[in-house]
Scaffold this motif. Sequence first.
Motif, short mmCIF file in Angstrom:
data_model
loop_
_atom_site.label_atom_id
_atom_site.label_comp_id
_atom_site.label_asym_id
_atom_site.label_seq_id
_atom_site.Cartn_x
_atom_site.Cartn_y
_atom_site.Cartn_z
N ARG A 92 38.58 5.28 -16.37
CA ARG A 92 38.10 6.04 -17.99
C ARG A 92 37.98 7.03 -18.89
NH1 ARG A 92 36.11 2.98 -22.96
NH2 ARG A 92 37.80 2.30 -24.16
N ALA A 115 39.97 10.43 -17.48
CA ALA A 115 41.66 10.37 -18.66
C ALA A 115 41.33 10.95 -20.26
CB ALA A 115 41.88 9.05 -19.07
N LYS A 160 44.16 13.45 -20.18
CA LYS A 160 44.84 13.66 -19.58
C LYS A 160 45.52 11.47 -18.56
CE LYS A 160 46.03 18.18 -16.76
NZ LYS A 160 45.78 18.79 -15.77
N ASP A 161 46.19 11.35 -17.90
CA ASP A 161 46.18 10.36 -17.49
C ASP A 161 45.69 10.77 -16.53
OD1 ASP A 161 48.16 9.73 -19.72
OD2 ASP A 161 50.11 8.97 -18.23
N SER A 183 44.38 7.64 -12.87
CA SER A 183 44.54 6.06 -12.38
C SER A 183 43.30 6.31 -11.58
CB SER A 183 45.59 6.23 -12.05
OG SER A 183 46.05 7.05 -10.77
N THR A 195 46.51 2.70 -14.78
CA THR A 195 46.34 4.62 -14.71
C THR A 195 46.26 3.91 -16.79
OG1 THR A 195 48.68 4.83 -14.27
CG2 THR A 195 47.48 6.26 -15.21
N THR A 244 45.11 5.97 -20.19
CA THR A 244 45.91 7.55 -20.95
C THR A 244 44.64 7.76 -21.55
OG1 THR A 244 45.82 6.40 -22.85
CG2 THR A 244 48.03 5.38 -21.68
N ALA A 245 45.58 9.42 -22.07
CA ALA A 245 44.15 10.20 -22.74
C ALA A 245 43.39 9.48 -23.45
CB ALA A 245 45.32 11.55 -22.90
N ARG A 283 43.03 4.17 -23.27
CA ARG A 283 44.31 3.14 -22.53
C ARG A 283 45.06 2.89 -21.82
NH1 ARG A 283 44.31 -0.07 -27.57
NH2 ARG A 283 46.13 -1.07 -27.21
N LYS A 310 48.29 1.74 -19.32
CA LYS A 310 48.74 2.78 -19.67
C LYS A 310 49.70 0.71 -19.00
CE LYS A 310 51.58 6.36 -18.98
NZ LYS A 310 52.39 7.16 -17.47
#
Length: 149
Positions: free
Chosen positions: A54, A57, A62-63, A65, A107, A109-110, A113, A115
């Motif tokens: 997290r 990210a 960027k994403d 995972s 995954t 998100t930037a 959070r 995805k």
Amino acid sequence: MKRQSGFGLPEMLMVVVVIGILAALGAPAMQDFIANQRLKSTSSDLFTSILRARSEAIKRNKDVSISPSTNWNTGWSIPSPNAGEPALAIFVTRPSITVAGPAAGVTFTAAGRVKGDANPQFSLTASTGKASCIRIDLGGRPNVQPTSC
């Protein structure tokens, strides 16, 4: 002739027998203790891996995972979001611990959070039957519970 003081063979054998009995009584409790510590360590590793994915990210914008190796029981990794770079982290699951989680991984998100629209969760179980559950809310914050999912 002066008699020497000390322990004789019968006394030494009695001490060895008593130590053997105490070791035999303590072995099962020690096995449970070791399995429970493995569960706590694996749970802690997975929790910190989720937090690291997290934060990466958010930091990289960027994403990022966290995904299983072949399956969650063998381990997991945080692959680099940039092609050609090595993985950010790789973890191996400890023996006698069963880990179940989302097959595709999680995954972030930037914005940090999760995805998707489902709350991912991980179930960890020791060979003794003791369990732990890690749930991730859609905001990306993991929560550990000392019960099964």
